[in-house]
Write a protein that holds these residues in place. Structure first.
Motif, PDB file in Angstrom:
ATOM      1  N   LEU A  28     -16.737 -27.432  -5.407  1.00 29.88           N
ATOM      2  CA  LEU A  28     -17.991 -27.242  -4.671  1.00 29.88           C
ATOM      3  C   LEU A  28     -17.732 -26.689  -3.274  1.00 29.88           C
ATOM      4  CD1 LEU A  28     -20.073 -30.435  -5.523  1.00 29.88           C
ATOM      5  CD2 LEU A  28     -20.314 -28.138  -6.473  1.00 29.88           C
ATOM      6  N   GLY A  29     -16.603 -27.087  -2.688  1.00 31.71           N
ATOM      7  CA  GLY A  29     -16.266 -26.577  -1.364  1.00 31.71           C
ATOM      8  C   GLY A  29     -16.247 -25.065  -1.321  1.00 31.71           C
ATOM      9  N   SER A  30     -15.785 -24.465  -2.409  1.00 28.43           N
ATOM     10  CA  SER A  30     -15.772 -23.002  -2.455  1.00 28.43           C
ATOM     11  C   SER A  30     -17.184 -22.441  -2.373  1.00 28.43           C
ATOM     12  CB  SER A  30     -15.085 -22.524  -3.736  1.00 28.43           C
ATOM     13  OG  SER A  30     -15.859 -22.846  -4.890  1.00 28.43           O
ATOM     14  N   ARG A  31     -18.129 -23.129  -2.976  1.00 29.81           N
ATOM     15  CA  ARG A  31     -19.515 -22.646  -2.960  1.00 29.81           C
ATOM     16  C   ARG A  31     -20.134 -22.758  -1.572  1.00 29.81           C
ATOM     17  NH1 ARG A  31     -20.786 -19.909  -7.516  1.00 29.81           N
ATOM     18  NH2 ARG A  31     -22.950 -20.597  -7.387  1.00 29.81           N
ATOM     19  N   TYR A  32     -19.706 -23.748  -0.800  1.00 31.36           N
ATOM     20  CA  TYR A  32     -20.209 -23.884   0.565  1.00 31.36           C
ATOM     21  C   TYR A  32     -19.547 -22.874   1.509  1.00 31.36           C
ATOM     22  CZ  TYR A  32     -22.570 -28.272  -0.628  1.00 31.36           C
ATOM     23  OH  TYR A  32     -23.416 -29.219  -1.180  1.00 31.36           O
ATOM     24  N   LEU A  33     -18.277 -22.553   1.266  1.00 31.13           N
ATOM     25  CA  LEU A  33     -17.555 -21.660   2.173  1.00 31.13           C
ATOM     26  C   LEU A  33     -17.765 -20.185   1.868  1.00 31.13           C
ATOM     27  CD1 LEU A  33     -16.083 -24.317   3.029  1.00 31.13           C
ATOM     28  CD2 LEU A  33     -13.995 -22.952   3.198  1.00 31.13           C
ATOM     29  N   ASP A  94     -24.471 -25.922   6.008  1.00 31.06           N
ATOM     30  CA  ASP A  94     -24.781 -24.570   6.482  1.00 31.06           C
ATOM     31  C   ASP A  94     -24.659 -24.465   7.999  1.00 31.06           C
ATOM     32  OD1 ASP A  94     -25.206 -23.456   3.989  1.00 31.06           O
ATOM     33  OD2 ASP A  94     -27.339 -23.943   3.970  1.00 31.06           O
ATOM     34  N   ALA A  95     -25.177 -25.456   8.701  1.00 32.46           N
ATOM     35  CA  ALA A  95     -25.100 -25.420  10.166  1.00 32.46           C
ATOM     36  C   ALA A  95     -23.652 -25.495  10.642  1.00 32.46           C
ATOM     37  CB  ALA A  95     -25.909 -26.573  10.757  1.00 32.46           C
ATOM     38  N   ILE A  96     -22.845 -26.324   9.983  1.00 37.19           N
ATOM     39  CA  ILE A  96     -21.440 -26.455  10.372  1.00 37.19           C
ATOM     40  C   ILE A  96     -20.680 -25.162  10.082  1.00 37.19           C
ATOM     41  CG2 ILE A  96     -19.283 -27.653   9.847  1.00 37.19           C
ATOM     42  CD1 ILE A  96     -21.014 -30.160   9.303  1.00 37.19           C
ATOM     43  N   MET A  97     -20.896 -24.586   8.906  1.00 38.91           N
ATOM     44  CA  MET A  97     -20.209 -23.338   8.566  1.00 38.91           C
ATOM     45  C   MET A  97     -20.588 -22.224   9.543  1.00 38.91           C
ATOM     46  SD  MET A  97     -18.379 -24.210   5.922  1.00 38.91           S
ATOM     47  CE  MET A  97     -18.320 -25.890   6.582  1.00 38.91           C
ATOM     48  N   GLN A  98     -21.872 -22.133   9.870  1.00 34.94           N
ATOM     49  CA  GLN A  98     -22.324 -21.088  10.785  1.00 34.94           C
ATOM     50  C   GLN A  98     -21.743 -21.288  12.180  1.00 34.94           C
ATOM     51  OE1 GLN A  98     -24.449 -18.310   9.864  1.00 34.94           O
ATOM     52  NE2 GLN A  98     -23.372 -17.711  11.737  1.00 34.94           N
ATOM     53  N   ALA A  99     -21.687 -22.539  12.636  1.00 37.03           N
ATOM     54  CA  ALA A  99     -21.129 -22.818  13.960  1.00 37.03           C
ATOM     55  C   ALA A  99     -19.652 -22.439  14.019  1.00 37.03           C
ATOM     56  CB  ALA A  99     -21.314 -24.293  14.294  1.00 37.03           C
ATOM     57  N   ILE A 100     -18.909 -22.755  12.968  1.00 39.75           N
ATOM     58  CA  ILE A 100     -17.484 -22.392  12.937  1.00 39.75           C
ATOM     59  C   ILE A 100     -17.319 -20.881  12.903  1.00 39.75           C
ATOM     60  CG2 ILE A 100     -15.391 -22.493  11.521  1.00 39.75           C
ATOM     61  CD1 ILE A 100     -16.273 -25.341  10.711  1.00 39.75           C
ATOM     62  N   LEU A 101     -18.138 -20.210  12.114  1.00 45.30           N
ATOM     63  CA  LEU A 101     -18.064 -18.749  12.042  1.00 45.30           C
ATOM     64  C   LEU A 101     -18.385 -18.125  13.394  1.00 45.30           C
ATOM     65  CD1 LEU A 101     -17.649 -16.298  10.170  1.00 45.30           C
ATOM     66  CD2 LEU A 101     -20.110 -16.359   9.708  1.00 45.30           C
ATOM     67  N   ASN A 102     -19.374 -18.665  14.090  1.00 42.06           N
ATOM     68  CA  ASN A 102     -19.743 -18.131  15.405  1.00 42.06           C
ATOM     69  C   ASN A 102     -18.625 -18.321  16.425  1.00 42.06           C
ATOM     70  OD1 ASN A 102     -22.232 -17.414  14.386  1.00 42.06           O
ATOM     71  ND2 ASN A 102     -23.294 -19.213  15.200  1.00 42.06           N
ATOM     72  N   GLN A 103     -17.943 -19.451  16.344  1.00 40.36           N
ATOM     73  CA  GLN A 103     -16.905 -19.761  17.325  1.00 40.36           C
ATOM     74  C   GLN A 103     -15.585 -19.062  17.028  1.00 40.36           C
ATOM     75  OE1 GLN A 103     -17.036 -21.635  20.222  1.00 40.36           O
ATOM     76  NE2 GLN A 103     -19.244 -21.616  19.882  1.00 40.36           N
ATOM     77  N   LEU A 104     -15.221 -18.967  15.757  1.00 38.44           N
ATOM     78  CA  LEU A 104     -13.882 -18.500  15.395  1.00 38.44           C
ATOM     79  C   LEU A 104     -13.872 -17.176  14.643  1.00 38.44           C
ATOM     80  CD1 LEU A 104     -12.374 -21.913  14.200  1.00 38.44           C
ATOM     81  CD2 LEU A 104     -12.123 -20.825  16.441  1.00 38.44           C
ATOM     82  N   SER A 105     -15.050 -16.683  14.280  1.00 36.78           N
ATOM     83  CA  SER A 105     -15.166 -15.493  13.440  1.00 36.78           C
ATOM     84  C   SER A 105     -14.463 -15.745  12.101  1.00 36.78           C
ATOM     85  CB  SER A 105     -14.583 -14.266  14.149  1.00 36.78           C
ATOM     86  OG  SER A 105     -15.270 -14.033  15.364  1.00 36.78           O
ATOM     87  N   ALA A 106     -14.199 -14.685  11.368  1.00 33.50           N
ATOM     88  CA  ALA A 106     -13.501 -14.846  10.094  1.00 33.50           C
ATOM     89  C   ALA A 106     -11.997 -14.861  10.341  1.00 33.50           C
ATOM     90  CB  ALA A 106     -13.881 -13.718   9.144  1.00 33.50           C
ATOM     91  N   ALA A 109      -7.969 -19.431  10.906  1.00 35.24           N
ATOM     92  CA  ALA A 109      -8.399 -20.581  11.707  1.00 35.24           C
ATOM     93  C   ALA A 109      -9.798 -21.027  11.312  1.00 35.24           C
ATOM     94  CB  ALA A 109      -8.350 -20.246  13.195  1.00 35.24           C
ATOM     95  N   ALA A 110     -10.663 -20.064  11.040  1.00 35.68           N
ATOM     96  CA  ALA A 110     -12.039 -20.390  10.675  1.00 35.68           C
ATOM     97  C   ALA A 110     -12.107 -21.044   9.299  1.00 35.68           C
ATOM     98  CB  ALA A 110     -12.896 -19.131  10.700  1.00 35.68           C
ATOM     99  N   THR A 111     -11.419 -20.467   8.319  1.00 34.83           N
ATOM    100  CA  THR A 111     -11.497 -21.029   6.971  1.00 34.83           C
ATOM    101  C   THR A 111     -10.827 -22.397   6.895  1.00 34.83           C
ATOM    102  OG1 THR A 111      -9.524 -19.764   6.326  1.00 34.83           O
ATOM    103  CG2 THR A 111     -11.674 -18.803   5.821  1.00 34.83           C
ATOM    104  N   LEU A 112      -9.722 -22.572   7.624  1.00 36.64           N
ATOM    105  CA  LEU A 112      -9.081 -23.885   7.648  1.00 36.64           C
ATOM    106  C   LEU A 112      -9.972 -24.918   8.327  1.00 36.64           C
ATOM    107  CD1 LEU A 112      -5.383 -22.925   8.449  1.00 36.64           C
ATOM    108  CD2 LEU A 112      -6.171 -24.164   6.421  1.00 36.64           C
ATOM    109  N   SER A 113     -10.605 -24.526   9.425  1.00 33.85           N
ATOM    110  CA  SER A 113     -11.496 -25.448  10.131  1.00 33.85           C
ATOM    111  C   SER A 113     -12.692 -25.820   9.267  1.00 33.85           C
ATOM    112  CB  SER A 113     -11.975 -24.820  11.442  1.00 33.85           C
ATOM    113  OG  SER A 113     -10.896 -24.579  12.318  1.00 33.85           O
ATOM    114  N   ALA A 114     -13.254 -24.832   8.584  1.00 35.75           N
ATOM    115  CA  ALA A 114     -14.401 -25.094   7.721  1.00 35.75           C
ATOM    116  C   ALA A 114     -14.017 -25.995   6.553  1.00 35.75           C
ATOM    117  CB  ALA A 114     -14.978 -23.775   7.213  1.00 35.75           C
TER     118      ALA A 114
END
Length: 205
Positions: A28-33, A94-106, A109-114
């Motif tokens: 399921l994590g893959s579906r969220y990321l 969704d809010a967490i994924m978007q916040a990480i993407l905004n801060q770290l881009s792709a 570091a972003a995918t590991l953090s997410a």
């Protein structure tokens, strides 16, 4: 029937179920990321690495708990907290994924953090189960290896079942968020089963 033997069916059942939920939630994590970070090999590497790190931390934590308070209520509490965490994921992911993407881009570091934000806490808690379960089911030193093999074997069979069921049946049928809620309820039921059973602590060798 001895206390350990009376506890064994529930422990093995929960080992199977929690193993299934653990790997099912990784899928399921893959579906969220994927909507935020893509479905490439980097995202999968982050998910798999996070799961392995969570299990390693959980195993170490579980082995430390064995020396302090190895009861089924301890693992029941860990499973219950994991259930609450999963119940929060659909509304917050969704809010967490978007916040990480905004801060770290792709990027890594972003995918590991997410991945860590989504998976690390609940899977670490589930990872504490097996070491404590082994201690609860072991009546003497000479059977420790056999008990450990059974607990980890049953859990691994659950891993396989959870991976296949989630990927090929549940996701196409009811969607990721509904499955996450179902997993949370299943874990809460497992925790309730452990809390309802008579207290059983580690048997001295």
């Amino acid at each position: 029937m001895t206390p350990v033997r009376s506890l064994a069916p529930a422990i093995y059942f929960i080992a199977f179920v929690s193993g299934g939920v653990l790997m099912g939630f990784e899928m399921l994590g893959s579906r969220y990321l994927f909507p935020y970070f893509g479905g490439g090999i980097g995202t999968w590497a982050s998910l798999i690495s996070t799961v392995l790190c969570a299990l390693a931390i959980g195993y170490f934590a579980g082995s430390a708990i064995v020396d302090r308070n190895p009861s089924q209520r301890t693992i029941g509490a860990a499973i219950l907290v994991a259930a609450f965490w999963l119940a929060l994921v659909p509304a917050t992911a969704d809010a967490i994924m978007q916040a990480i993407l905004n801060q770290l881009s792709a990027g890594p570091a972003a995918t590991l953090s997410a991945s860590a934000a989504l998976l690390l806490v609940p899977l670490t808690l589930l990872g504490t189960f097996s070491p404590i379960a082994v201690s609860l089911l072991t009546r003497s030193a000479h059977e420790a290896g056999r008990v450990a093999g059974r607990v980890y074997g049953v859990s691994t069979i659950g891993n396989v079942a959870g991976t296949l069921l989630t990927t090929f049946v549940l996701i196409p049928s009811i969607g990721s968020r509904n499955i996450t809620y179902i997993f949370a309820v299943v874990l809460a039921a497992c925790a309730a089963l452990l809390f309802m059973m008579p207290a059983q602590r580690q048997t001295e060798a």
